[in-house]
Write a protein that holds these residues in place. Structure first.
Motif, mmCIF file in Angstrom:
data_model
loop_
_atom_site.group_PDB
_atom_site.id
_atom_site.type_symbol
_atom_site.label_atom_id
_atom_site.label_comp_id
_atom_site.label_asym_id
_atom_site.label_seq_id
_atom_site.Cartn_x
_atom_site.Cartn_y
_atom_site.Cartn_z
ATOM 1 N N LEU A 200 -0.123 1.163 -7.844
ATOM 2 C CA LEU A 200 0.038 2.607 -7.678
ATOM 3 C C LEU A 200 1.299 2.935 -6.887
ATOM 4 C CD1 LEU A 200 -3.689 3.533 -7.013
ATOM 5 C CD2 LEU A 200 -2.306 4.285 -8.971
ATOM 6 N N SER A 201 1.604 2.125 -5.890
ATOM 7 C CA SER A 201 2.834 2.333 -5.110
ATOM 8 C C SER A 201 4.056 2.207 -6.001
ATOM 9 C CB SER A 201 2.914 1.338 -3.948
ATOM 10 O OG SER A 201 1.873 1.563 -3.023
ATOM 11 N N GLN A 202 4.044 1.215 -6.903
ATOM 12 C CA GLN A 202 5.158 1.033 -7.842
ATOM 13 C C GLN A 202 5.278 2.238 -8.769
ATOM 14 O OE1 GLN A 202 4.050 -2.586 -9.844
ATOM 15 N NE2 GLN A 202 5.085 -3.919 -8.367
ATOM 16 N N LEU A 203 4.149 2.673 -9.305
ATOM 17 C CA LEU A 203 4.155 3.774 -10.270
ATOM 18 C C LEU A 203 4.569 5.102 -9.646
ATOM 19 C CD1 LEU A 203 0.882 3.033 -12.288
ATOM 20 C CD2 LEU A 203 3.230 2.803 -13.107
ATOM 21 N N GLU A 204 4.137 5.329 -8.410
ATOM 22 C CA GLU A 204 4.372 6.626 -7.774
ATOM 23 C C GLU A 204 5.600 6.652 -6.885
ATOM 24 O OE1 GLU A 204 0.657 7.722 -5.933
ATOM 25 O OE2 GLU A 204 -0.425 7.543 -7.844
ATOM 26 N N GLY A 205 6.200 5.499 -6.651
ATOM 27 C CA GLY A 205 7.410 5.460 -5.835
ATOM 28 C C GLY A 205 7.163 5.767 -4.371
ATOM 29 N N GLN A 206 5.957 5.585 -3.929
ATOM 30 C CA GLN A 206 5.615 5.777 -2.520
ATOM 31 C C GLN A 206 4.467 4.850 -2.173
ATOM 32 O OE1 GLN A 206 4.414 9.851 -2.120
ATOM 33 N NE2 GLN A 206 2.538 9.595 -3.283
ATOM 34 N N VAL A 207 4.283 4.574 -0.896
ATOM 35 C CA VAL A 207 3.239 3.669 -0.469
ATOM 36 C C VAL A 207 1.875 4.326 -0.675
ATOM 37 C CG1 VAL A 207 2.242 2.422 1.486
ATOM 38 C CG2 VAL A 207 4.724 2.513 1.209
ATOM 39 N N VAL A 208 1.014 3.631 -1.381
ATOM 40 C CA VAL A 208 -0.366 4.073 -1.574
ATOM 41 C C VAL A 208 -1.241 3.104 -0.792
ATOM 42 C CG1 VAL A 208 -2.226 4.436 -3.240
ATOM 43 C CG2 VAL A 208 0.121 5.049 -3.855
ATOM 44 N N SER A 209 -1.989 3.631 0.173
ATOM 45 C CA SER A 209 -2.815 2.792 1.042
ATOM 46 C C SER A 209 -4.081 2.336 0.326
ATOM 47 C CB SER A 209 -3.204 3.568 2.304
ATOM 48 O OG SER A 209 -4.121 4.612 1.964
ATOM 49 N N THR A 210 -4.707 1.307 0.887
ATOM 50 C CA THR A 210 -5.972 0.847 0.328
ATOM 51 C C THR A 210 -7.044 1.930 0.490
ATOM 52 O OG1 THR A 210 -6.501 -0.309 2.392
ATOM 53 C CG2 THR A 210 -5.486 -1.610 0.631
ATOM 54 N N GLY A 211 -6.955 2.703 1.560
ATOM 55 C CA GLY A 211 -7.886 3.818 1.749
ATOM 56 C C GLY A 211 -7.763 4.836 0.628
ATOM 57 N N GLU A 212 -6.535 5.095 0.209
ATOM 58 C CA GLU A 212 -6.295 6.013 -0.904
ATOM 59 C C GLU A 212 -6.851 5.435 -2.205
ATOM 60 O OE1 GLU A 212 -5.104 9.259 -3.195
ATOM 61 O OE2 GLU A 212 -5.302 9.100 -1.016
ATOM 62 N N VAL A 213 -6.750 4.120 -2.362
ATOM 63 C CA VAL A 213 -7.306 3.467 -3.559
ATOM 64 C C VAL A 213 -8.820 3.676 -3.594
ATOM 65 C CG1 VAL A 213 -7.713 1.253 -4.715
ATOM 66 C CG2 VAL A 213 -5.453 1.769 -3.777
#
Length: 186
Positions: A130-143
């Motif tokens: 998701l971080s790769q796709l969105e160009g921003q850090v996606v946390s495990t909490g967000e997952v």
């Protein structure tokens, strides 16, 4: 003479088992040519796998039962077997979770737990994807939040699993890696 007779009976039994597996695969796929090709591919995979040919065939049949298309059946069997071999976990656990996610079209908490208990780092893999796709850090909490909201599709899970088994992934060609040191010892 008795040993030769037992050896011959074992050969007949094994040949009969191969034939049954082949017929079952043909029936599930509904196409003899497709079954022949998958059967041949799985035989070749068994040479470089810690799994027996009969196990690989069983795995392929189980995936076919979850409506994995013919075109994806060998690749899916190989990749999930690489993960299973690398983790030393029962392949049927992975097939069950994969099939349930495929059927539901989204990742749910139950299947996430199945994958996590099998040792598959799915939450981290999804955060990375998701971080790769969105160009921003996606946390495990967000997952976890997205899983609760049914926002993680089967395709996202599959892509994450495939990244783990692609060149450079932690499970890339794991069956071959595990078998080669063993065959070298023999």
């Amino acid at each position: 003479a008795i040993l030769l007779k037992e050896f011959f009976l074992q050969l007949v039994k094994i040949g009969g088992e191969f034939q049954k597996q082949h017929v079952a695969l043909q029936t599930m796929l509904g196409d003899a040519a497709q079954a022949d090709k998958i059967f041949s591919q799985l035989k070749n995979l068994a040479i470089e796998s810690p799994f027996k040919f009969s196990d690989l065939t069983k795995f392929g049949k189980q995936l076919a039962a979850y409506s994995v298309p013919y075109e994806e059946l060998y690749d899916t069997t190989k990749r999930l077997s690489d993960i299973s071999a690398g983790l030393g976990v029962d392949m049927q656990r992975i097939i069950l979770a994969y099939g349930q996610i495929r059927s539901a079209k989204v990742l749910k908490g139950t299947e996430l737990r199945q994958l996590t208990e099998a040792g598959i780092p799915m939450v981290d893999a999804l955060a990375k994807k998701l971080s790769q796709l969105e160009g921003q850090v996606v946390s495990t909490g967000e997952v976890f939040k997205r899983i609760s909201n049914k926002e993680i599709s089967f395709d996202m899970v599959k892509d994450s699993l495939w990244q783990m088994t692609d060149a450079g992934g932690q499970f890339y060609n794991m069956q071959e890696k595990l078998t080669n040191p063993l065959s070298g010892q023999w």
